[in-house]
Write an enzyme that holds these catalytic residues in place. Structure first.
Site, PDB file in Angstrom:
ATOM      1  N   TYR A  33      16.544 -80.322  56.841  1.00  0.00           N
ATOM      2  CA  TYR A  33      16.105 -79.009  57.288  1.00  0.00           C
ATOM      3  C   TYR A  33      15.846 -78.082  56.112  1.00  0.00           C
ATOM      4  O   TYR A  33      16.199 -78.413  54.969  1.00  0.00           O
ATOM      5  CB  TYR A  33      17.144 -78.385  58.235  1.00  0.00           C
ATOM      6  CG  TYR A  33      18.401 -77.890  57.547  1.00  0.00           C
ATOM      7  CD1 TYR A  33      19.348 -78.774  57.041  1.00  0.00           C
ATOM      8  CD2 TYR A  33      18.633 -76.528  57.387  1.00  0.00           C
ATOM      9  CE1 TYR A  33      20.487 -78.305  56.395  1.00  0.00           C
ATOM     10  CE2 TYR A  33      19.776 -76.055  56.745  1.00  0.00           C
ATOM     11  CZ  TYR A  33      20.696 -76.956  56.253  1.00  0.00           C
ATOM     12  OH  TYR A  33      21.810 -76.502  55.608  1.00  0.00           O
ATOM     13  N   ARG A  52      11.465 -79.002  48.209  1.00  0.00           N
ATOM     14  CA  ARG A  52      12.794 -79.579  48.438  1.00  0.00           C
ATOM     15  C   ARG A  52      12.826 -80.385  49.734  1.00  0.00           C
ATOM     16  O   ARG A  52      13.487 -81.417  49.811  1.00  0.00           O
ATOM     17  CB  ARG A  52      13.859 -78.476  48.451  1.00  0.00           C
ATOM     18  CG  ARG A  52      15.278 -79.024  48.514  1.00  0.00           C
ATOM     19  CD  ARG A  52      16.320 -77.938  48.353  1.00  0.00           C
ATOM     20  NE  ARG A  52      16.245 -76.959  49.415  1.00  0.00           N
ATOM     21  CZ  ARG A  52      16.941 -75.819  49.438  1.00  0.00           C
ATOM     22  NH1 ARG A  52      17.769 -75.524  48.450  1.00  0.00           N
ATOM     23  NH2 ARG A  52      16.829 -74.980  50.440  1.00  0.00           N
ATOM     24  N   ARG A 100      19.903 -95.844  70.780  1.00  0.00           N
ATOM     25  CA  ARG A 100      20.939 -95.650  69.759  1.00  0.00           C
ATOM     26  C   ARG A 100      21.290 -96.947  69.037  1.00  0.00           C
ATOM     27  O   ARG A 100      21.727 -97.923  69.653  1.00  0.00           O
ATOM     28  CB  ARG A 100      22.208 -95.067  70.385  1.00  0.00           C
ATOM     29  CG  ARG A 100      23.228 -94.691  69.322  1.00  0.00           C
ATOM     30  CD  ARG A 100      24.505 -94.125  69.913  1.00  0.00           C
ATOM     31  NE  ARG A 100      25.405 -93.714  68.852  1.00  0.00           N
ATOM     32  CZ  ARG A 100      26.154 -94.553  68.126  1.00  0.00           C
ATOM     33  NH1 ARG A 100      26.128 -95.832  68.375  1.00  0.00           N
ATOM     34  NH2 ARG A 100      26.922 -94.091  67.156  1.00  0.00           N
ATOM     35  N   HIS A 102      22.332 -97.992  64.662  1.00  0.00           N
ATOM     36  CA  HIS A 102      22.396 -97.453  63.299  1.00  0.00           C
ATOM     37  C   HIS A 102      21.158 -97.802  62.476  1.00  0.00           C
ATOM     38  O   HIS A 102      20.743 -97.031  61.616  1.00  0.00           O
ATOM     39  CB  HIS A 102      23.641 -97.964  62.573  1.00  0.00           C
ATOM     40  CG  HIS A 102      24.912 -97.329  63.056  1.00  0.00           C
ATOM     41  ND1 HIS A 102      25.360 -97.476  64.344  1.00  0.00           N
ATOM     42  CD2 HIS A 102      25.821 -96.549  62.416  1.00  0.00           C
ATOM     43  CE1 HIS A 102      26.502 -96.798  64.480  1.00  0.00           C
ATOM     44  NE2 HIS A 102      26.794 -96.234  63.337  1.00  0.00           N
ATOM     45  N   LYS A 149      19.278 -81.857  51.591  1.00  0.00           N
ATOM     46  CA  LYS A 149      19.539 -80.823  52.595  1.00  0.00           C
ATOM     47  C   LYS A 149      19.513 -81.475  53.980  1.00  0.00           C
ATOM     48  O   LYS A 149      18.530 -81.388  54.731  1.00  0.00           O
ATOM     49  CB  LYS A 149      18.528 -79.677  52.471  1.00  0.00           C
ATOM     50  CG  LYS A 149      19.031 -78.384  53.120  1.00  0.00           C
ATOM     51  CD  LYS A 149      18.281 -77.181  52.602  1.00  0.00           C
ATOM     52  CE  LYS A 149      18.581 -75.920  53.385  1.00  0.00           C
ATOM     53  NZ  LYS A 149      19.937 -75.421  53.266  1.00  0.00           N
ATOM     54  N   GLU A 182      30.232 -75.320  45.233  1.00  0.00           N
ATOM     55  CA  GLU A 182      29.340 -74.301  45.819  1.00  0.00           C
ATOM     56  C   GLU A 182      29.984 -73.786  47.097  1.00  0.00           C
ATOM     57  O   GLU A 182      31.095 -74.182  47.428  1.00  0.00           O
ATOM     58  CB  GLU A 182      27.961 -74.896  46.099  1.00  0.00           C
ATOM     59  CG  GLU A 182      27.980 -76.054  47.092  1.00  0.00           C
ATOM     60  CD  GLU A 182      26.605 -76.660  47.349  1.00  0.00           C
ATOM     61  OE1 GLU A 182      25.604 -75.941  47.285  1.00  0.00           O
ATOM     62  OE2 GLU A 182      26.566 -77.874  47.648  1.00  0.00           O
ATOM     63  N   LEU A 207      23.839 -78.460  46.298  1.00  0.00           N
ATOM     64  CA  LEU A 207      22.435 -78.330  46.692  1.00  0.00           C
ATOM     65  C   LEU A 207      21.757 -77.447  45.645  1.00  0.00           C
ATOM     66  O   LEU A 207      22.290 -76.405  45.278  1.00  0.00           O
ATOM     67  CB  LEU A 207      22.326 -77.670  48.072  1.00  0.00           C
ATOM     68  CG  LEU A 207      20.899 -77.520  48.587  1.00  0.00           C
ATOM     69  CD1 LEU A 207      20.367 -78.864  49.073  1.00  0.00           C
ATOM     70  CD2 LEU A 207      20.833 -76.509  49.728  1.00  0.00           C
TER      71      LEU A 207
HETATM   72  N1  PLP Z   1      24.290 -74.652  49.108  1.00  0.00           N
HETATM   73  C1  PLP Z   1      24.387 -74.981  50.410  1.00  0.00           C
HETATM   74  C2  PLP Z   1      25.417 -75.967  50.826  1.00  0.00           C
HETATM   75  C3  PLP Z   1      23.509 -74.406  51.354  1.00  0.00           C
HETATM   76  O1  PLP Z   1      23.600 -74.757  52.646  1.00  0.00           O
HETATM   77  C4  PLP Z   1      22.547 -73.464  50.912  1.00  0.00           C
HETATM   78  C5  PLP Z   1      21.630 -72.824  51.840  1.00  0.00           C
HETATM   79  O2  PLP Z   1      21.609 -73.074  52.999  1.00  0.00           O
HETATM   80  C6  PLP Z   1      22.507 -73.146  49.558  1.00  0.00           C
HETATM   81  C7  PLP Z   1      23.383 -73.766  48.675  1.00  0.00           C
HETATM   82  C8  PLP Z   1      21.509 -72.149  49.026  1.00  0.00           C
HETATM   83  O3  PLP Z   1      20.221 -72.703  49.014  1.00  0.00           O
HETATM   84  P1  PLP Z   1      18.928 -71.780  49.124  1.00  0.00           P
HETATM   85  O4  PLP Z   1      19.033 -70.780  48.032  1.00  0.00           O
HETATM   86  O5  PLP Z   1      17.808 -72.730  48.914  1.00  0.00           O
HETATM   87  O6  PLP Z   1      18.948 -71.168  50.476  1.00  0.00           O
END
Ligand code: PLP
Length: 286
Positions: A33, A52, A100, A102, A149, A182, A207
């Site tokens: 997403y 991304r 369903r 895997h 993501k 993070e 991320l």
């Molecule tokens: N880290 C995580 C785990 C996130 O879910 C997000 C945003 O949803 C970010 C960092 C920040 O990413 P962005 O600046 O691209 O929104």
């Protein structure tokens, strides 16, 4: 005006939008997403988010059902049809609907594309930034590919709820060596004693935030140094300032970690300055 969502080629009322119960994202969280800010009716840093998305798709061997040109049209159409001046657009691609199992579905199974837009309360967001947010620290129990993501967000959801239960807004995730990776839905930053911005390197463990990337440019323009290195919760608690970044929060000052005040318990000038500068740097869509 009723909200309109996009589902697999159709614009439908949000309340009636639906995907199959066989969808791989529902059964396996087998999807990716993006969340993009809408500011003044424009998409902010769209190119970075779509890049991304493509990377996440490649890493998971997922084929996007439409090309970039069409995807951009869909996003614009959602902004227009929903009349969103300030808010966010969410888009999700999944490995499609199949019995369903895997194993990946058989070749040719269409992937699912869903997108929707919603408004945000700008005044409330600004008030939140002026007050600052509280964070807690919790163990980072996620899988080893947070650089993708993916919609598989259960550890993030649990951490965020733990923060809420503690009266905080965000949870900072701490790896096995005691370093903050993070936030559960944002990147984590501190301002060190020399005034440099410190954040976890993006090569692994986090991320690579699009907002985070934009900050490098803003900091350079303000002669602020950024150091990509790991920092501990102890160091963060003694930092001059702390803040988080993300498409939904932009630059958001942190005023307490685990109940301990940061920088006297008020948002710092560096974080507020970077926040104020953000839209002057982040490219807006045509
Ligand atoms: N880290 C995580 C785990 C996130 O879910 C997000 C945003 O949803 C970010 C960092 C920040 O990413 P962005 O600046 O691209 O929104």
């Amino acid at each position: 005006m009723s909200r309109i969502a996009y589902v697999n080629g159709r614009y439908v009322r949000h309340s009636e939008a639906a995907v199959s119960i066989d969808d791989r994202a529902f059964l396996f969280a087998d999807g990716i997403y993006e969340v993009i800010e809408i500011f003044g009716g424009k998409l902010i840093d769209e190119a970075g988010h779509l890049e991304r998305l493509n990377r996440s798709a490649r890493e998971l061997l997922l084929k996007l059902p439409v090309g970039e040109r069409v995807l951009k049209l869909i996003l614009r159409e959602l902004v227009a049809r929903n009349g969103v001046a300030y808010g966010h657009v969410y888009l999700q691609v999944t490995r499609g609907a199949a019995r369903r199992d895997h194993f990946f579905p058989k070749a040719g199974t269409p992937t699912t594309l869903v997108a929707f837009a919603h408004r945000s309360d700008r005044a409330a967001a600004e008030a939140k930034a002026q007050a600052g947010i509280k964070v807690i620290s919790v163990p980072d129990i996620r899988w080893k590919r947070p650089d993708i993501k993916s919609t598989s967000l259960l550890p993030n959801v649990l951490a965020k709820q733990q923060a809420k239960d503690f009266g905080a807004y965000e949870a900072w995730l701490v790896d096995e060596e005691g370093f903050v990776t993070e936030g559960s839905s944002s990147n984590a930053w501190i301002v060190d004693a020399d005034g440099a911005l410190v954040t976890h390197p993006a090569d692994s463990g986090i991320l690579r935030g699009i907002t985070r990337a934009r900050l490098f440019e803003i900091a350079a323009a303000h002669q602020i140094r950024i150091v990509e290195r790991r920092f501990t919760v102890v160091e963060a608690k003694a930092a001059r300032e702390a803040f988080i970044t993300g498409a939904t929060t932009l630059v958001m000052p942190v005023v307490a970690i685990d109940g301990e005040k940061i920088g006297g318990g008020a948002p710092g000038p560096v974080a507020l300055g970077l926040r104020a500068a953000f839209h002057g740097f982040a490219p807006a869509s045509e």
